[in-house]
Each structure stands twice: as C-alpha cells, then as structure tokens.
Write an enzyme that holds these catalytic residues in place. Sequence first.
Site, PDB file in Angstrom:
ATOM      1  N   GLY A  33       1.262  -0.613  -0.197  1.00 20.83           N
ATOM      2  CA  GLY A  33      -0.327   0.185  -0.564  1.00 20.83           C
ATOM      3  C   GLY A  33       0.548   1.446  -0.073  1.00 20.83           C
ATOM      4  N   HIS A  34       2.600   1.396   0.082  1.00 23.42           N
ATOM      5  CA  HIS A  34       3.709   1.686   0.622  1.00 23.42           C
ATOM      6  C   HIS A  34       4.317   2.101  -1.039  1.00 23.42           C
ATOM      7  CE1 HIS A  34       1.739   2.774   4.166  1.00 23.42           C
ATOM      8  NE2 HIS A  34       2.589   1.364   4.723  1.00 23.42           N
ATOM      9  N   HIS A  84       0.448   5.907   7.873  1.00 22.96           N
ATOM     10  CA  HIS A  84      -1.125   4.865   7.855  1.00 22.96           C
ATOM     11  C   HIS A  84      -2.847   6.018   7.414  1.00 22.96           C
ATOM     12  CE1 HIS A  84       1.562   2.302   8.349  1.00 22.96           C
ATOM     13  NE2 HIS A  84       1.113   1.400   7.706  1.00 22.96           N
TER      14      HIS A  84
END
Length: 332
Positions: free
Chosen positions: A57-58, A220
């Site tokens: 997700g990064h 996040h």
Amino acid sequence: MTLKKFINKPENITAELLEGLALANPFILEVMPNNLVVSKSLRTANRVTIVTLGGSGHEPALEGFVGEGMIDVAVVGDVFAAPGYKAVFEALQLADKGKGVLLVVLNHAGDMLAATRTMEEAHKAGIKVSMVVTREDVAYAPRSDADRRRGLVGCVPLYKIVGAAAAQGKSLHEITAIAQDFADNMATIAVACKTATHPQNGSAFSVLGTDQMEIGMGQHGEGGGDRQKMKSADETAVKMSDLLIADLNLCAGEKIMVIVNGTGATTIMEMLIIFRCVHKHLKAKGIMIVANWVEEVLTVQEQAGFQLFFARMDAQNLWYWNAPARTPYLVR
C-alpha cells in the site's frame, strides 16, 4: 461500496501487485511464497545481506527497492498490515549467506512485533543478525522519547546506504553501526491536504475540510495533531523545514540530504516548488544540500501531501548514496 480503482478482487491486491512487479522486473527480482520479494543478486551474494518488512500500500516502497545495492529480501504484508514473523524468519534464513543479515524495521507496532519475535527465533537458530529500527517522525514524540517515534520515508535512503556498505564488503558490525548512525541523524515531518482511502474497502483514513491541511500525518493516514488552514507552498515548506532543523539541531556549515516524498496524489510540480523553497531557506541558514530526491518514494495510497526528510551526510554516506544500484525504482 463500489471502489473507483483499477483493481480486481480487493483481497487479491497484494498478490497481484507483487506478481506485476516481478513480471515488470524479471532480471532484478522474483516473488517467492509468503510474499517474499527477493533480489536476483542474492543468489551469488558473498556479503552481509539486507532484509526488511512492511505492509503493501506504500508503493514503490518497500518492495520496489529490492535489487542490487539495496534490499535483498522484502517481506510484504497485506495492505497497511505487517507480515507474520514466520515469513520474516524465512526471509532471514534465505538471506543468510554466512556473513550476517541486517534487518531494517520501521517503528510501527505490527512491524515491531513481527521483527522482535523473528529476532528471537533467529538467535535460537544461530543466524547472525542485527536489527536497526527507523523512528524519525518528529511530530509524534520528541527526540528524547525516540522509541515512540514512527518510521517514515527515512528507511529508503538507509536501505541505499547499508546496501552500498554491504556491497563494499563491510562486516555486519560495521554496517549496523553505519545504519544506526544514519538513523540517529535523520528526521521527517509529513503534511496532508487531502486524505487517502483504504484500497480494499474504500474507507477514508480521516476527514480534512476543503480549506484544511494537517502537519504531522503518519504513514497510514494517522492524524498529525496540527490541523490548520491551508497554507502556501513556501509557508508550509518553511514551517516544516524549521521543525526538522530544530529537531536535528542543524547549524550553519552542515551538509545534509533532503527528500521531498510525495504521498500519492501530489504532483511533481508541487514537489519541485516545495524543494525550491527548502533549498533557498537552507541556503540562507548556511546549510548545504549535498544530496536530494524529489519523487514519490513511500506513499499513502492517494493521499495528497508530502513528507519532508533531512539527514546529516558525511563523505562516507555520500559515497554510499551515489554508489551503483539497480532496483525497479532507483537506478544509479
């Protein structure tokens, strides 16, 4: 909720992005079971090796920096979730070439839990391993309480520096000292003006008004505690630069690295305008930028904002930073 993203089944995001990464970079890396992203150069490595872990997700981080001169094995968890310790332990076993393994961990609860358990198992198994934790977020806690600081983009230049030191044949003890010294002399602060959404369920991480930004955002989408009206690029850059200067106690005559890391929905145009101001602000203070990177390095999905990173640079680390590397998202 119907997600307006170019994905297939939400539960397959991590597996499919890793498959795509391997297909796009067949001469650099491969993906093995348990989401281990492995450098092809590991096969012939006769040196200290570098392992890291973290959720997906990064992108491009962390797995996009696997390859020659940087990470040997990245253990990838699900979106924003740490992988299990068994997969990390498997990575250490795979990476161990008899010279020792450096495990680089970002200071987040799940990552630390997996890493701590892995270190216990590695010591039982007789694997020669050391661990360095990146904790450079100045917003979350003061430098005197570094154990509570979150890891942000600083892990990526650290991968480059320790990867080059390993390629040079440095020992595990030497590389660990180099890594810790760099980690102790870096600082990051983040800002966002538009929140991201979770790619598996579409939920927003936070809510920012149309005229608001927030300084101190986490990796996040966690809130930063300094919500304020939207400021100009120069006002934002100066405020964030001054926070980093104060944290590192930088003085005239010092040499540093600067990274402007876009967090997913910030244009190159904006990042360059920010860098322009940072450069001028530091020059006025007599602080010299000797290395820089202006790009999306470690993102938070489509969050609009950026992370500003400073680190002291000596001649050795500058040499390591400029040493050859070949990864999907950094070639020099």
